[in-house]
Design an enzyme around this catalytic site. Structure first.
Site, PDB file in Angstrom:
ATOM      1  N   GLY A   1       3.423   6.497   7.565  1.00  8.47           N
ATOM      2  CA  GLY A   1       4.779   6.714   7.069  1.00  8.47           C
ATOM      3  C   GLY A   1       5.748   5.670   7.591  1.00  8.47           C
TER       4      GLY A   1
ATOM      5  N   ASP B   1       0.287  -7.790   2.027  1.00  2.00           N
ATOM      6  CA  ASP B   1       0.529  -6.361   1.857  1.00  2.00           C
ATOM      7  C   ASP B   1       2.013  -6.064   1.703  1.00  2.00           C
ATOM      8  OD1 ASP B   1       0.042  -3.624   1.682  1.00  2.00           O
ATOM      9  OD2 ASP B   1       0.200  -3.341   3.848  1.00  2.00           O
TER      10      ASP B   1
ATOM     11  N   HIS C   1       0.814  -1.218   0.000  1.00  2.00           N
ATOM     12  CA  HIS C   1       0.000   0.000   0.000  1.00  2.00           C
ATOM     13  C   HIS C   1       0.847   1.267   0.000  1.00  2.00           C
ATOM     14  CE1 HIS C   1       0.532  -0.155   4.493  1.00  2.00           C
ATOM     15  NE2 HIS C   1       0.492   1.151   4.369  1.00  2.00           N
TER      16      HIS C   1
ATOM     17  N   SER D   1       5.005   2.595   7.631  1.00  2.00           N
ATOM     18  CA  SER D   1       4.714   1.390   6.854  1.00  2.00           C
ATOM     19  C   SER D   1       5.910   0.938   6.027  1.00  2.00           C
ATOM     20  CB  SER D   1       3.551   1.663   5.897  1.00  2.00           C
ATOM     21  OG  SER D   1       2.372   1.905   6.592  1.00  2.00           O
TER      22      SER D   1
END
Length: 315
Positions: A265, A188, A158, A267
């Site tokens: 951020g 993900d 993402h 992530s």
């Protein structure tokens, strides 16, 4: 990060350098060893120094104590049993007075060269004349970690999904274009390949989560809200957790729950041990409110799943 606003896009789940041959060297002058060998040796020495700094300080303290004993013996031989007392006192004083780095500080020094900022670039804006050109603006920012020295980077899907182009910023400030070479939507995850690499790029060391237990210390590194690199520490709160994305589109399973602070951020950044070894990739935060900030529950994909998605063994 899931449940994170990477700049303008709402968070969601979903989805070599060329070498030039050197001229032949006369037989009388054998070629010099490759520079990379020394760079790797320097990195190894730096990593060992950071990891075993406490033991080195203790060893230095003991050496100083032995020197003190030797000097005292030359001046006035001590009574029987005094030698060990002097040594013990000197070592204890060294431990009490030396300023030792925290576990998080040592872990950060080890992982720092491998952490990257990931920029998601949108399409170029249209000018007043109706023409578009130049580089698009950042529409999101996230984190990543180098797992192979050839430039392979692990991050969240993402973080880069929907980008017109992707750029990564390495620890030394080098900015490089990158492309997605593989994705693992059910976890993900995305694997990026940087086109330009620093001369001394260092890949992170990965560690199995087989022995991971609730209460173990963990450190998270990344770029929350684009600020960083930033480091936070906490503990493992639970294992084999499940998390459903805010839109309800997907259920992530077998996650590591932790309480080291992470925010939008963060992530794609690494979750590491006090030894600086990567055990997971930060992917989501749980917040029952609409504030979309950290309330103490973060999730990371175990490194076994992440590296497996890259088609490689993590160990």
């Amino acid at each position: 990060m899931v449940n994170a606003s990477e700049k303008a896009a709402r968070p969601r789940i979903g989805s070599a350098q060329q070498t030039v041959a050197a001229p032949a060297t006369p037989a009388a002058n054998p070629p010099a060893p490759p520079v990379g060998r020394f760079a790797r040796l320097r990195r190894l020495i730096a990593r060992l120094s950071a990891r075993y700094e406490r033991f080195l300080l203790v060893a230095l303290g003991m050496a100083a104590a032995l020197a003190l004993v030797a000097a005292s013996q030359r001046m006035a031989p001590p009574a029987s049993g005094l030698d060990q007392k002097i040594i013990d006192a000197a070592v204890l004083r060294t431990l009490e007075t030396a300023t030792l780095p925290s576990p998080a500080a040592k872990a950060w020094e080890i992982i720092r060269p491998s952490v990257v900022r990931v920029r998601r670039i949108g399409p170029p804006k249209e000018g007043k004349d109706g023409q578009s050109g130049g580089e698009g603006e950042d529409i999101g920012v996230g984190s990543g970690v180098v797992i192979v020295e050839s430039g392979l980077i692990l991050t969240n899907l993402h973080v880069v999904e929907g980008a017109t182009s992707i750029k990564v910023v390495f620890a030394d400030g080098l900015v490089s274009d990158a492309e997605i070479v593989k994705t693992q939507p059910d976890q993900d995850l995305a694997i990026l390949k940087a086109r330009t690499l620093p001369d001394d790029l260092q890949a992170a060391t990965m560690k199995s989560t087989a022995d991971l237990r609730p209460g173990d210390t963990v450190i998270a590194a990344g770029f929350p809200f684009g600020i960083g690199p930033s480091v936070t520490s906490g503990v493992v709160s639970g294992l084999k957790r499940e998390f459903r994305t805010p839109q309800g589109q997907q259920l992530l399973t077998n996650l590591i729950q932790f309480d080291a602070a992470v925010n939008p951020g963060s992530s794609g950044g690494p979750l590491i041990t006090p030894d600086g070894e990567v055990i997971g990739i930060v992917t989501a935060v749980l917040n029952p409110t609409e504030q979309r900030v950290f309330v103490g529950i973060g999730f990371a994909v175990p490194i076994e799943n992440a590296a497996g998605g890259a088609g490689m063994s993590p160990f």
